[in-house]
Design a protein around this motif. Structure first.
Motif, PDB file in Angstrom:
ATOM      1  N   GLY A 143      -3.114  -0.622  26.758  1.00 42.63           N
ATOM      2  CA  GLY A 143      -3.144  -2.079  26.669  1.00 42.63           C
ATOM      3  C   GLY A 143      -2.795  -2.544  25.279  1.00 42.63           C
ATOM      4  N   LYS A 144      -3.605  -2.162  24.319  1.00 41.30           N
ATOM      5  CA  LYS A 144      -3.252  -2.347  22.913  1.00 41.30           C
ATOM      6  C   LYS A 144      -2.534  -1.062  22.510  1.00 41.30           C
ATOM      7  CE  LYS A 144      -4.990  -3.540  18.356  1.00 41.30           C
ATOM      8  NZ  LYS A 144      -6.052  -3.318  17.346  1.00 41.30           N
ATOM      9  N   ASN A 145      -1.209  -1.092  22.560  1.00 37.13           N
ATOM     10  CA  ASN A 145      -0.406   0.119  22.468  1.00 37.13           C
ATOM     11  C   ASN A 145       0.261   0.268  21.106  1.00 37.13           C
ATOM     12  OD1 ASN A 145      -0.916   0.756  25.223  1.00 37.13           O
ATOM     13  ND2 ASN A 145       0.650  -0.716  25.837  1.00 37.13           N
ATOM     14  N   LYS A 146       1.002   1.339  20.964  1.00 35.76           N
ATOM     15  CA  LYS A 146       1.725   1.626  19.727  1.00 35.76           C
ATOM     16  C   LYS A 146       3.094   0.942  19.742  1.00 35.76           C
ATOM     17  CE  LYS A 146      -0.409   6.200  19.158  1.00 35.76           C
ATOM     18  NZ  LYS A 146      -0.162   7.662  19.059  1.00 35.76           N
ATOM     19  N   TRP A 147       3.531   0.511  18.564  1.00 32.86           N
ATOM     20  CA  TRP A 147       4.838  -0.108  18.391  1.00 32.86           C
ATOM     21  C   TRP A 147       5.676   0.738  17.447  1.00 32.86           C
ATOM     22  CZ3 TRP A 147       6.126  -5.389  19.907  1.00 32.86           C
ATOM     23  CH2 TRP A 147       5.074  -6.093  20.508  1.00 32.86           C
ATOM     24  N   GLY A 148       6.979   0.719  17.675  1.00 34.67           N
ATOM     25  CA  GLY A 148       7.930   1.285  16.731  1.00 34.67           C
ATOM     26  C   GLY A 148       8.905   0.205  16.309  1.00 34.67           C
ATOM     27  N   LEU A 149       9.028  -0.036  15.002  1.00 33.72           N
ATOM     28  CA  LEU A 149       9.941  -1.044  14.468  1.00 33.72           C
ATOM     29  C   LEU A 149      11.067  -0.340  13.736  1.00 33.72           C
ATOM     30  CD1 LEU A 149       7.310  -3.486  12.900  1.00 33.72           C
ATOM     31  CD2 LEU A 149       8.115  -3.401  15.268  1.00 33.72           C
ATOM     32  N   LYS A 150      12.297  -0.705  14.034  1.00 36.40           N
ATOM     33  CA  LYS A 150      13.460  -0.111  13.385  1.00 36.40           C
ATOM     34  C   LYS A 150      14.274  -1.221  12.739  1.00 36.40           C
ATOM     35  CE  LYS A 150      16.375   3.106  12.238  1.00 36.40           C
ATOM     36  NZ  LYS A 150      16.004   4.076  11.196  1.00 36.40           N
ATOM     37  N   PHE A 151      14.484  -1.105  11.414  1.00 35.50           N
ATOM     38  CA  PHE A 151      15.192  -2.143  10.678  1.00 35.50           C
ATOM     39  C   PHE A 151      16.681  -1.817  10.604  1.00 35.50           C
ATOM     40  CE2 PHE A 151      10.922  -1.886   8.381  1.00 35.50           C
ATOM     41  CZ  PHE A 151      10.305  -2.646   9.357  1.00 35.50           C
ATOM     42  N   ASN A 152      17.468  -2.822  10.290  1.00 34.70           N
ATOM     43  CA  ASN A 152      18.912  -2.655  10.244  1.00 34.70           C
ATOM     44  C   ASN A 152      19.344  -1.845   9.028  1.00 34.70           C
ATOM     45  OD1 ASN A 152      19.704  -4.231  12.585  1.00 34.70           O
ATOM     46  ND2 ASN A 152      18.988  -6.008  11.445  1.00 34.70           N
ATOM     47  N   ARG A 153      20.395  -1.082   9.194  1.00 32.88           N
ATOM     48  CA  ARG A 153      20.954  -0.304   8.093  1.00 32.88           C
ATOM     49  C   ARG A 153      21.287  -1.225   6.911  1.00 32.88           C
ATOM     50  NH1 ARG A 153      25.173   0.668  10.295  1.00 32.88           N
ATOM     51  NH2 ARG A 153      26.623  -0.533   9.015  1.00 32.88           N
ATOM     52  N   GLY A 154      20.797  -0.866   5.749  1.00 33.42           N
ATOM     53  CA  GLY A 154      21.045  -1.670   4.565  1.00 33.42           C
ATOM     54  C   GLY A 154      20.051  -2.795   4.360  1.00 33.42           C
ATOM     55  N   HIS A 155      19.078  -2.930   5.250  1.00 36.20           N
ATOM     56  CA  HIS A 155      18.092  -4.010   5.159  1.00 36.20           C
ATOM     57  C   HIS A 155      16.672  -3.428   5.207  1.00 36.20           C
ATOM     58  CE1 HIS A 155      21.100  -7.267   5.736  1.00 36.20           C
ATOM     59  NE2 HIS A 155      21.724  -6.329   6.445  1.00 36.20           N
ATOM     60  N   ASP A 156      16.422  -2.431   4.380  1.00 30.18           N
ATOM     61  CA  ASP A 156      15.099  -1.814   4.336  1.00 30.18           C
ATOM     62  C   ASP A 156      14.059  -2.823   3.845  1.00 30.18           C
ATOM     63  OD1 ASP A 156      16.452   0.408   5.096  1.00 30.18           O
ATOM     64  OD2 ASP A 156      16.067   1.571   3.270  1.00 30.18           O
ATOM     65  N   VAL A 157      12.822  -2.593   4.235  1.00 26.74           N
ATOM     66  CA  VAL A 157      11.727  -3.507   3.899  1.00 26.74           C
ATOM     67  C   VAL A 157      10.876  -2.899   2.780  1.00 26.74           C
ATOM     68  CG1 VAL A 157       9.673  -4.686   4.751  1.00 26.74           C
ATOM     69  CG2 VAL A 157      11.674  -4.416   6.245  1.00 26.74           C
ATOM     70  N   PRO A 158      10.753  -3.575   1.632  1.00 22.30           N
ATOM     71  CA  PRO A 158       9.851  -3.093   0.573  1.00 22.30           C
ATOM     72  C   PRO A 158       8.409  -3.419   0.951  1.00 22.30           C
ATOM     73  CG  PRO A 158      10.927  -5.115  -0.121  1.00 22.30           C
ATOM     74  CD  PRO A 158      11.492  -4.779   1.238  1.00 22.30           C
ATOM     75  N   PHE A 159       7.730  -2.441   1.512  1.00 19.90           N
ATOM     76  CA  PHE A 159       6.403  -2.670   2.078  1.00 19.90           C
ATOM     77  C   PHE A 159       5.322  -2.347   1.050  1.00 19.90           C
ATOM     78  CE2 PHE A 159       3.179  -2.341   5.493  1.00 19.90           C
ATOM     79  CZ  PHE A 159       3.568  -3.441   6.237  1.00 19.90           C
ATOM     80  N   ALA A 160       4.157  -2.914   1.255  1.00 17.86           N
ATOM     81  CA  ALA A 160       3.013  -2.669   0.368  1.00 17.86           C
ATOM     82  C   ALA A 160       1.772  -2.431   1.208  1.00 17.86           C
ATOM     83  CB  ALA A 160       2.790  -3.861  -0.566  1.00 17.86           C
ATOM     84  N   ASP A 161       0.751  -1.821   0.592  1.00 20.20           N
ATOM     85  CA  ASP A 161      -0.487  -1.609   1.336  1.00 20.20           C
ATOM     86  C   ASP A 161      -1.375  -2.848   1.252  1.00 20.20           C
ATOM     87  OD1 ASP A 161      -1.903  -1.571  -1.071  1.00 20.20           O
ATOM     88  OD2 ASP A 161      -2.317   0.565  -1.025  1.00 20.20           O
ATOM     89  N   HIS A 162      -2.569  -2.760   1.829  1.00 15.59           N
ATOM     90  CA  HIS A 162      -3.467  -3.904   1.915  1.00 15.59           C
ATOM     91  C   HIS A 162      -3.980  -4.357   0.558  1.00 15.59           C
ATOM     92  CE1 HIS A 162      -5.656  -0.091   2.397  1.00 15.59           C
ATOM     93  NE2 HIS A 162      -6.546  -0.648   1.611  1.00 15.59           N
ATOM     94  N   ASP A 163      -3.892  -3.501  -0.465  1.00 18.04           N
ATOM     95  CA  ASP A 163      -4.291  -3.884  -1.815  1.00 18.04           C
ATOM     96  C   ASP A 163      -3.122  -4.395  -2.648  1.00 18.04           C
ATOM     97  OD1 ASP A 163      -7.078  -3.284  -1.705  1.00 18.04           O
ATOM     98  OD2 ASP A 163      -6.608  -1.148  -1.802  1.00 18.04           O
ATOM     99  N   GLY A 164      -1.930  -4.447  -2.048  1.00 11.09           N
ATOM    100  CA  GLY A 164      -0.764  -4.922  -2.780  1.00 11.09           C
ATOM    101  C   GLY A 164       0.009  -3.837  -3.490  1.00 11.09           C
TER     102      GLY A 164
END
Length: 695
Positions: A236-257
């Protein structure tokens, strides 16, 4: 570095990315016609005009802004006919008026009226012009993986109200201020696509189209799908997979920044303790997974970064439903994880190398590697050939394996098996290090799957087995010695991580919100499992019961610490005994046991600023001393944990050491320890720590 510093750093980084709408860096020859495309403000609020500016190359004329407004609940995919048709033209000007900074400077502008800026609306745009040869040009180029720029108008999350037992318990209000305490990840998509992806088994792993918004930056036309194997569509509350476009990577951060080590070309979202195979952990809010991945990384095992996000899925016109707490944007708490790319697997940069999933094969291969699958097959065949000790030393990263195997025992990683739920990273020198994966069935005091990987064959060699037991004792000493928040390091890590989900200035917390959002959702399986106390489960090793001190998130935090420390009143530890208290500690202590190790020394601070002295070597087995090991760990503040190697030195003669002052250069708390190693390679326990406080 402080959390404030990390927040400043990541925000500065993201603003830079956002200035071009999350678009890729364009090759100079392709950027010659239309460059420096920007919109300000980067993340507009409702009823605020947005200024779009571009610079044109010499001879390029007639710039036009093409604008597409996408209302919430009416998402337009790139493959839809509406995407090609529904654009509004706004001519751009270079006359020093209406937002244009200076006439005739080659920078063209247009102000998009405030009436376009509506809460939760997506505004896509591109710029067209005519080059000196009379040909039409545009930015981004039509062959870009994301052929438009975009911004998203966001007034901030609306307050949300929900009951943990609808109809039986009063609803609890979660204010907009509370919702702002955890970073948000938005998905804009079609409702039927989301439903098909998440709950239709016939659409398993089929890619759907959507738009991601993270920290005000739009990543348009991404792909998303369901993830998982046996439980892929049934939780029900399942897993997701997100795939971004080539050349458009996401600079991600953790919960503390704190930024991830590198930008991500995809993310995995896990539901956080909601696998239908382990309902006894419903309410743990993914702390088991984030804690586990952080522990591996601290111990020097390549492991994906893991953190929490507030997942919001925009599929309808209404952000919040007045009639249905299970409808609207808010999907609750999810664990966001990077993948098995070398650039993400450690805080200290790893060399580019081959990474492989035991289940799905090659995940990443260096460009110069001609045949990655053959390298993997060669390693597998080598492990299965009953190799000699020398083969293991040349082909397996033994220190990483020791830590991996030890932590699997300490953390109760019972779903681990030779053919799944882990991967490998290959160093350039040919040594392979295990990678943990799929940590949503941990802290279980029963056997289930084998609980080990094929590399366990290395422990058949006595010298390697001694080294493993040395590391196992070290992890017990440095990470699991006690359960206090500032004494035992697993206690500190649980406290530090848990604080992200229980902001002090609020009377509500994220685990309770997640319970209200999902506990009795029509989609969840099974219903009503959050914070049930006590609760029982059954695995291949037998039945067991989990009892929390309190049936809330604090109870789960204590459960995790107790599992990893010597918390059992009666010291009757045994593998597969079914008693959670101290089970991980007891299992690892069982594997680490060696009656022939040197005695545990004591350490004193003597004359000299950073001079320390150990007690004399003693061996119950009458062995002789070989080396006195010294180490310094850092503790007591966010990001400082003793398990993380800070400084170490081996001394072959003498019992006194002067530790270089630069080891203590940063203000904070340090722990100095020593241990003896004998002539058989056995190490004793680390001494009790001597604290050093630097103001």
């Amino acid at each position: 570095m402080t959390a404030c510093y990390w927040r400043w750093l990541i925000l500065s980084w993201l603003v830079l990315v956002a200035s071009v709408g999350g678009a890729r860096a364009v090759e100079p020859e392709k950027a010659a016609a239309i460059i420096n495309v920007r919109h300000e403000p980067v993340a507009p609020k409702p009823d605020v005009p947005v200024l779009v500016t571009v610079r044109l190359a010499e001879g390029v004329t007639k710039p036009v802004l093409k604008l597409q407004a996408v209302a919430p609940g009416k998402y337009v995919r790139k493959t839809d006919a509406e995407y090609a048709k529904d654009w509004t033209d706004l001519p751009m000007h270079d006359d020093g008026k209406d937002g244009d900074a200076k006439a005739g400077d080659g920078v063209y502008s247009v102000r998009v009226p405030a009436t376009y800026q509506k809460h939760r609306w997506l505004l896509r745009y591109r710029v067209t012009a005519t080059d000196r040869g009379g040909k039409a040009v545009q930015a981004p180029e039509a062959d870009d993986t994301c052929p438009n720029f975009a911004w998203w108008c966001d007034a901030g999350p609306a307050a949300w109200s929900g009951s943990r037992k609808p109809g039986k318990a009063l609803p609890v209000n979660y204010s907009a201020e509370f919702l702002g305490t955890l970073q948000t990840l938005h998905l804009l998509a079609r409702a039927d696509d989301v439903a098909k992806s998440q709950w239709d088994g016939n659409a398993h792993k089929q890619k759907q189209q959507g738009t991601l918004v993270y920290r005000g930056v739009v990543y348009d036309h991404i792909q998303y799908s369901n993830r998982g194997q046996g439980s892929a569509h049934i939780a029900g509350k399942n897993k997701w997979g997100l795939k971004f476009n080539r050349g458009h990577d996401v600079p991600f951060a953790d919960h503390d920044g704190k930024p991830f080590p590198a930008a991500c070309d995809g993310l995995d979202l896990n539901p956080g303790g909601s696998t239908p195979y382990l309902p006894v952990h419903r309410g743990i809010a993914g702390l088991d997974e984030v804690l586990s991945m952080r522990s591996y990384r601290l111990a020097g095992v390549p492991a994906p970064p893991a953190t929490w996000v507030q997942w919001r899925v925009v599929t309808d016109a209404d952000e919040v439903s007045a009639k249905d707490q299970f409808a609207g944007d808010l999907w609750g708490l999810y664990v966001a994880m990077g993948d098995m790319k070398p650039k993400l697997l450690a805080d200290r940069k790893l060399a580019d190398g081959l990474t492989v999933s035991a289940q799905s094969g090659v995940k990443h291969a260096p460009k110069e590697m001609a045949d990655a699958p053959k390298e993997w097959e060669k390693f597998l065949n080598g492990m299965r050939s009953n190799p000699k000790e020398d083969w293991w030393r040349k082909n397996l990263d033994l220190p990483a394996y020791y830590s991996f195997h030890a932590l699997n025992r300490l953390l109760g990683n019972v779903d681990l098996r030779p053919d799944g739920n882990h991967g490998y990273y290959r160093h350039p020198d040919g040594r392979w290090a295990p990678i943990p994966w799929d940590m949503d069935m941990t802290f279980v005091p029963r056997h289930h799957q084998p609980g080990y990987i094929e590399a366990i064959g290395c422990l058949n060699h006595p010298a390697i087995a001694i080294e493993y037991r040395n590391r196992a004792r070290e992890i017990l000493d440095l990470f699991a010695a006690n359960g206090t928040e500032r004494g035992g390091q697993v206690g500190q890590l649980v406290s530090d991580l848990g604080a992200a989900l229980t902001p002090k200035e609020h009377t509500v917390d994220w685990p309770r919100l997640d319970e209200a959002r999902w506990n009795f959702s029509p989609r969840i399986n099974p219903q009503g499992a959050y914070f049930v106390n006590p609760a029982s489960a059954e695995h291949f090793g037998g039945k067991w019961t989990r009892t929390l001190a309190t049936n809330d998130f604090a109870g789960f935090r204590k459960y995790l610490v107790d599992f990893c420390t010597d918390s059992r009143p009666t010291k009757n530890y045994a593998p597969n005994d079914g008693e959670p208290r101290g089970y991980g500690w007891g299992y690892l202590a069982h594997e680490a046991k060696d009656d022939k190790i040197p005695a545990k020394p004591t350490v004193d601070r003597t004359g000299g600023k950073f001079r320390f002295e150990s007690s004399a070597f003693a061996s119950p087995a009458k062995h002789t001393s070989a080396v006195l090991e010294w180490r310094v760990g850092r503790v007591g503040q966010l990001g400082w944990y003793e398990l993380d190697e800070h400084w170490r030195k081996e001394v072959k003669s003498g019992r006194t050491i002067d530790i270089p002052p630069e080891v203590f250069k940063e203000p904070g708390e340090y722990r100095v320890r020593a241990r003896w190693r004998d002539n058989t390679g056995r190490c004793g326990h680390w001494s009790a720590p001597v604290g050093v406080s630097v103001k």
